[in-house]
Design a protein around this motif. Structure first.
Motif, PDB file in Angstrom:
ATOM      1  N   PRO A  18      61.153 -78.752  98.835  1.00  0.00           N
ATOM      2  CA  PRO A  18      61.197 -78.014  97.575  1.00  0.00           C
ATOM      3  C   PRO A  18      62.638 -77.686  97.177  1.00  0.00           C
ATOM      4  N   GLU A  76      60.596 -67.598  91.406  1.00  0.00           N
ATOM      5  CA  GLU A  76      61.061 -67.881  92.777  1.00  0.00           C
ATOM      6  C   GLU A  76      62.342 -67.097  93.087  1.00  0.00           C
ATOM      7  N   ASN A 115      66.471 -79.973  91.861  1.00  0.00           N
ATOM      8  CA  ASN A 115      65.337 -79.627  91.010  1.00  0.00           C
ATOM      9  C   ASN A 115      64.892 -80.767  90.102  1.00  0.00           C
ATOM     10  N   GLU A 127      58.916 -70.822  86.711  1.00  0.00           N
ATOM     11  CA  GLU A 127      58.819 -70.916  88.177  1.00  0.00           C
ATOM     12  C   GLU A 127      60.160 -70.590  88.834  1.00  0.00           C
ATOM     13  N   ILE A 128      61.255 -71.061  88.251  1.00  0.00           N
ATOM     14  CA  ILE A 128      62.592 -70.768  88.795  1.00  0.00           C
ATOM     15  C   ILE A 128      62.848 -69.262  88.794  1.00  0.00           C
ATOM     16  N   TRP A 158      60.760 -77.500  89.580  1.00  0.00           N
ATOM     17  CA  TRP A 158      60.389 -76.132  89.216  1.00  0.00           C
ATOM     18  C   TRP A 158      60.732 -75.961  87.741  1.00  0.00           C
TER      19      TRP A 158
END
Ligand code: MN
Length: 226
Positions: free
Chosen positions: A49, A181, A34, A177-178, A173
């Motif tokens: 990603p 997701e 990340n 966002e983490i 991220w």
């Protein structure tokens, strides 16, 4: 009351800064790759990603407790990480709703048996043996936190020498966002912890090392490898 054939395991929990009540831990998710510079040092493609893996809750190490050098490795690595502590559950949570699910933050180290990880990658095998071993998740107390997530300095030192140093703002991220997701893959629940990935500079630990880590505003962590 249910009866059991032997005593059930104790509830895993973490202390909360400034409070007597503890944070009961349900499960530990972790984000891989990340931070761009760490993704490069691990040989990753710049377009890949981030992704998730997990550790068992009982891999947590209480703040300040020693970590026994693990079996089955000759290359134990440190990965300093910001931990998100989930206080409200949900699945398929939108990015702009994600911060409402967060109880607070802590500082953690995603201890990694790097030699086993390399072997697993080579054979396209899963990462549990590299990541989810006993005492693989030392952490600080949890700090309650509302509003915008931590963005500041994240660093780890071994025997007083800085080994990893970056800012949380460099994450690929970000925190909402983490959480969003993760919630697309699992129904998150109160007590979940999410390790949010490590910056560049990962490296080995040996018996006798004194490790200190911090995330600006969140807290500090310290342990010794024995
Ligand atoms: Mn990690």
């Amino acid at each position: 009351m249910a009866s059991y054939v032997f005593d059930p395991p104790a509830q895993v929990s973490a202390p909360i800064e400034g409070e007597d009540a503890r944070f009961p831990v349900r499960r530990i998710l972790c984000v891989g790759r990340n931070y761009a510079a760490h993704r490069r040092e691990m040989g990753g493609d710049d377009r890949d990603p981030p992704f998730f893996f997990a550790k068992p809750a009982d891999a947590l190490v209480a703040p300040g407790a020693d970590v026994a050098y693990p079996q089955a490795t000759a290359n134990l690595h440190h990965e300093i990480e910001l931990i998100v502590a989930i206080g409200k559950g949900g699945a398929d949570v939108a990015v702009d709703q994600a911060l409402d699910m967060i109880f607070g933050y802590a500082v953690g180290v995603d201890l990694t048996r790097r030699d086993l990880q390399a072997a697993a990658r080579e054979k396209m095998q899963p990462w549990e043996a590299a990541k989810g071993f006993d005492q693989s998740a030392p952490m600080s107390p949890v700090r309650r936190w509302a509003g915008s997530p931590p963005q500041g300095r994240i660093a780890i030192s071994v025997n007083g020498q800085v080994k990893q140093e970056a800012v949380v703002a460099d994450m690929i991220w970000n925190v909402p966002e983490i959480v969003s997701e993760a919630s697309k893959l699992w129904r998150l629940a109160p007590g979940d912890l999410i390790f949010t990935g490590t910056p560049e500079g990962v490296g080995p630990l040996v018996r006798g090392d004194a490790v200190t880590g911090e995330v600006e505003g969140v807290g500090k962590l310290a342990f010794r490898v024995v």
